[in-house]
Design an enzyme around this catalytic site. Structure first.
Site, mmCIF file in Angstrom:
data_model
loop_
_atom_site.group_PDB
_atom_site.id
_atom_site.type_symbol
_atom_site.label_atom_id
_atom_site.label_comp_id
_atom_site.label_asym_id
_atom_site.label_seq_id
_atom_site.Cartn_x
_atom_site.Cartn_y
_atom_site.Cartn_z
ATOM 1 N N ASP A 250 15.731 15.974 -4.140
ATOM 2 C CA ASP A 250 14.689 16.088 -4.964
ATOM 3 C C ASP A 250 15.106 17.319 -5.988
ATOM 4 O OD1 ASP A 250 12.252 17.568 -5.822
ATOM 5 O OD2 ASP A 250 11.289 17.216 -4.047
ATOM 6 N N ASP B 157 5.476 9.804 -9.400
ATOM 7 C CA ASP B 157 4.341 9.004 -8.436
ATOM 8 C C ASP B 157 3.061 9.960 -8.729
ATOM 9 O OD1 ASP B 157 3.084 8.361 -6.282
ATOM 10 O OD2 ASP B 157 4.763 8.099 -5.174
ATOM 11 N N LYS C 278 -4.423 9.896 -3.663
ATOM 12 C CA LYS C 278 -5.356 10.399 -2.604
ATOM 13 C C LYS C 278 -5.459 11.949 -2.725
ATOM 14 C CE LYS C 278 -4.642 6.815 0.503
ATOM 15 N NZ LYS C 278 -4.232 6.334 1.943
ATOM 16 N N ASP D 293 0.950 6.755 -16.536
ATOM 17 C CA ASP D 293 -0.102 5.673 -16.974
ATOM 18 C C ASP D 293 -1.137 5.779 -16.089
ATOM 19 O OD1 ASP D 293 1.412 4.892 -14.577
ATOM 20 O OD2 ASP D 293 1.924 3.166 -15.397
#
Length: 109
Positions: A26, A48, A52, A84
């Site tokens: 990361d 990403d 949720k 997007d």
């Protein structure tokens, strides 16, 4: 992901570069170790969206990373973020526009 990494490695090996390092974890781990005002340009491209609500804490763009990037980037540095996902775009804008560390300079989408 793998195709992009393979292309990058091919490009690096054919360019006789000696100042490239690859970190397989990361990137936020590295950011905390970097010195203030050390990055002139950052691109966060299509992260990403973690759609949720219970996963929003995993989104890379949020108050913690914005604060860290603000520390790392000198005045006039460039931060570009692309997504997007419409809900993530709203999330990013809400957090970036309430940050004191950045100035909105975009003139078009």
């Amino acid at each position: 992901y793998i195709n992009g990494v393979a292309r990058m490695l091919t490009s690096i090996s054919g360019s006789d570069l000696s100042n490239v390092r690859i970190f397989r974890d990361d990137a936020r781990i590295l950011l905390h170790a970097m010195t203030d005002n050390s990055i002139a340009r950052i691109f966060i491209l299509f992260p990403d969206p973690w759609p949720k609500a219970r996963h929003h804490k995993r989104r890379i763009v949020g108050p913690k990373i914005i604060s860290t990037l603000s520390r790392l980037m000198p005045k006039g540095a460039e931060l570009r973020i692309a997504t997007d996902d419409p809900s993530y775009k709203e999330w990013i804008l809400r957090h970036m526009l309430t940050s004191d560390g950045f100035e909105w300079r975009a003139r078009r989408p």
